[in-house]
Design a protein around this motif. Structure first.
Motif, PDB file in Angstrom:
ATOM      1  N   GLN A 209       6.343  -8.290   1.683  1.00 22.30           N
ATOM      2  CA  GLN A 209       6.302  -8.033   0.239  1.00 22.30           C
ATOM      3  C   GLN A 209       7.232  -6.894  -0.163  1.00 22.30           C
ATOM      4  OE1 GLN A 209       2.136  -7.424  -0.533  1.00 22.30           O
ATOM      5  NE2 GLN A 209       1.702  -9.614  -0.615  1.00 22.30           N
ATOM      6  N   ALA A 210       7.411  -5.922   0.723  1.00 24.72           N
ATOM      7  CA  ALA A 210       8.277  -4.780   0.429  1.00 24.72           C
ATOM      8  C   ALA A 210       9.746  -5.082   0.714  1.00 24.72           C
ATOM      9  CB  ALA A 210       7.826  -3.565   1.246  1.00 24.72           C
TER      10      ALA A 210
ATOM     11  N   THR B  42      -4.234  -7.067  14.666  1.00 26.84           N
ATOM     12  CA  THR B  42      -5.684  -6.855  14.693  1.00 26.84           C
ATOM     13  C   THR B  42      -6.155  -5.490  14.202  1.00 26.84           C
ATOM     14  OG1 THR B  42      -5.571  -6.151  17.013  1.00 26.84           O
ATOM     15  CG2 THR B  42      -5.962  -8.507  16.583  1.00 26.84           C
ATOM     16  N   VAL B  43      -5.265  -4.539  14.043  1.00 28.71           N
ATOM     17  CA  VAL B  43      -5.688  -3.187  13.655  1.00 28.71           C
ATOM     18  C   VAL B  43      -6.332  -3.203  12.269  1.00 28.71           C
ATOM     19  CG1 VAL B  43      -3.502  -2.484  12.568  1.00 28.71           C
ATOM     20  CG2 VAL B  43      -4.998  -0.759  13.608  1.00 28.71           C
ATOM     21  N   ARG B  44      -7.327  -2.373  12.097  1.00 27.45           N
ATOM     22  CA  ARG B  44      -7.926  -2.139  10.778  1.00 27.45           C
ATOM     23  C   ARG B  44      -7.440  -0.763  10.347  1.00 27.45           C
ATOM     24  NH1 ARG B  44     -13.607  -2.180  10.280  1.00 27.45           N
ATOM     25  NH2 ARG B  44     -13.210  -2.590   8.088  1.00 27.45           N
ATOM     26  N   LEU B  45      -6.464  -0.756   9.453  1.00 25.70           N
ATOM     27  CA  LEU B  45      -5.830   0.472   8.994  1.00 25.70           C
ATOM     28  C   LEU B  45      -6.310   0.787   7.585  1.00 25.70           C
ATOM     29  CD1 LEU B  45      -3.651   2.511   9.973  1.00 25.70           C
ATOM     30  CD2 LEU B  45      -1.976   1.086   8.779  1.00 25.70           C
TER      31      LEU B  45
ATOM     32  N   MET C 110       0.855  -1.178   0.000  1.00 22.42           N
ATOM     33  CA  MET C 110       0.000   0.000   0.000  1.00 22.42           C
ATOM     34  C   MET C 110       0.897   1.235   0.000  1.00 22.42           C
ATOM     35  SD  MET C 110      -2.931   1.563   0.134  1.00 22.42           S
ATOM     36  CE  MET C 110      -3.957   0.122   0.134  1.00 22.42           C
ATOM     37  N   ARG C 111       1.135   1.720  -1.208  1.00 19.30           N
ATOM     38  CA  ARG C 111       1.968   2.922  -1.374  1.00 19.30           C
ATOM     39  C   ARG C 111       1.222   3.921  -2.238  1.00 19.30           C
ATOM     40  NH1 ARG C 111       7.872   1.953  -0.458  1.00 19.30           N
ATOM     41  NH2 ARG C 111       8.122  -0.260  -0.108  1.00 19.30           N
TER      42      ARG C 111
ATOM     43  N   PRO D 290      -8.660  -0.376   2.540  1.00 19.23           N
ATOM     44  CA  PRO D 290      -8.085  -1.134   3.648  1.00 19.23           C
ATOM     45  C   PRO D 290      -6.621  -1.454   3.334  1.00 19.23           C
ATOM     46  CG  PRO D 290     -10.167  -2.111   2.932  1.00 19.23           C
ATOM     47  CD  PRO D 290      -9.788  -1.075   1.918  1.00 19.23           C
ATOM     48  N   VAL D 291      -5.758  -1.268   4.303  1.00 19.77           N
ATOM     49  CA  VAL D 291      -4.336  -1.501   4.100  1.00 19.77           C
ATOM     50  C   VAL D 291      -4.032  -2.998   4.099  1.00 19.77           C
ATOM     51  CG1 VAL D 291      -2.051  -1.126   5.108  1.00 19.77           C
ATOM     52  CG2 VAL D 291      -3.686   0.756   4.969  1.00 19.77           C
ATOM     53  N   GLY D 292      -4.737  -3.766   4.922  1.00 20.13           N
ATOM     54  CA  GLY D 292      -4.532  -5.209   4.961  1.00 20.13           C
ATOM     55  C   GLY D 292      -3.528  -5.640   6.006  1.00 20.13           C
ATOM     56  N   ASP D 293      -2.968  -6.810   5.802  1.00 27.38           N
ATOM     57  CA  ASP D 293      -2.059  -7.451   6.742  1.00 27.38           C
ATOM     58  C   ASP D 293      -0.731  -6.688   6.788  1.00 27.38           C
ATOM     59  OD1 ASP D 293       0.077  -9.197   7.693  1.00 27.38           O
ATOM     60  OD2 ASP D 293      -1.390 -10.830   7.576  1.00 27.38           O
ATOM     61  N   LEU D 294      -0.420  -6.102   7.937  1.00 30.73           N
ATOM     62  CA  LEU D 294       0.777  -5.277   8.067  1.00 30.73           C
ATOM     63  C   LEU D 294       2.062  -6.094   7.970  1.00 30.73           C
ATOM     64  CD1 LEU D 294      -0.416  -2.880  10.916  1.00 30.73           C
ATOM     65  CD2 LEU D 294      -0.628  -2.625   8.440  1.00 30.73           C
ATOM     66  N   PHE D 295       2.028  -7.327   8.457  1.00 35.66           N
ATOM     67  CA  PHE D 295       3.208  -8.189   8.353  1.00 35.66           C
ATOM     68  C   PHE D 295       3.460  -8.559   6.893  1.00 35.66           C
ATOM     69  CE2 PHE D 295       1.582  -8.955  12.665  1.00 35.66           C
ATOM     70  CZ  PHE D 295       2.692  -8.576  13.393  1.00 35.66           C
TER      71      PHE D 295
END
Length: 173
Positions: free
Chosen positions: A134-135, A89-92, A1-2, A124-129
């Motif tokens: 991926q980056a 658990t955050v929804r970003l 997400m960029r 939605p940004v999705g899974d932060l891990f």
């Protein structure tokens, strides 16, 4: 997400914002009211829950061989163990804006001095891990950020710290 070319992003846990009004943040170092956003290069700095303390370091053209070796990669983000559940658990959400509505401000941040409206609903940004993986950004999980922070701030690496006031207290021997 960029951020896409010609866009900047604002990350939030609130998916219901329809307009962004300049304000002076409680942690602001300047008295001017702004709406803050980031470009593609700095988007990963915000792949965290809002209040999560994090320290980040990356290789720059002037980084020494020793500092590059210590980092063991090109970019590392560090959080404390106590942040893991919030990261799971955050929804970003990411709000997209036209970059021309913003002015550059210091290290790839962008500010608007007037009310701005997102280009559409937030994504939605999705899974932060997964985003970090991926980056190609190493995510280090530490008992406390301070030893990492002390090393990177004394190094030739690029670095940034966000919400460090929320980090565990420094342990004084």
């Amino acid at each position: 997400m960029r951020a896409a070319p010609g866009e900047v992003l604002h990350f939030s846990e609130d998916p219901n914002i329809t307009r962004f009004v300049p304000h002076v943040a409680a942690t602001a170092r300047q008295p001017e009211a702004y709406v803050w956003a980031v470009d593609a290069a700095r988007s990963p700095d915000y792949w965290f829950p809002r209040q999560c303390p994090r320290a980040m370091a990356w290789v720059t053209p002037s980084s020494t061989v020793d500092d590059r070796s210590w980092l063991m990669g090109t970019r590392v983000h560090a959080v404390e163990y106590r942040a893991l559940e919030a990261m799971r658990t955050v929804r970003l959400f990411a709000y997209r804006f036209c970059a021309s509505d913003f002015e550059p401000f210091e290290d790839n941040a962008h500010v608007a001095t007037r009310t701005v409206h997102p280009l559409g609903p937030p994504s939605p940004v999705g899974d932060l891990f997964e985003l970090h993986e991926q980056a190609g950004i190493e995510l280090r999980v530490l008992p406390t950020l301070w030893p990492f922070w002390d090393v990177v701030t004394a190094s030739t690496l690029g670095f940034s710290g966000i919400r460090l006031r929320n980090a565990s207290p420094r342990l004084i021997p």
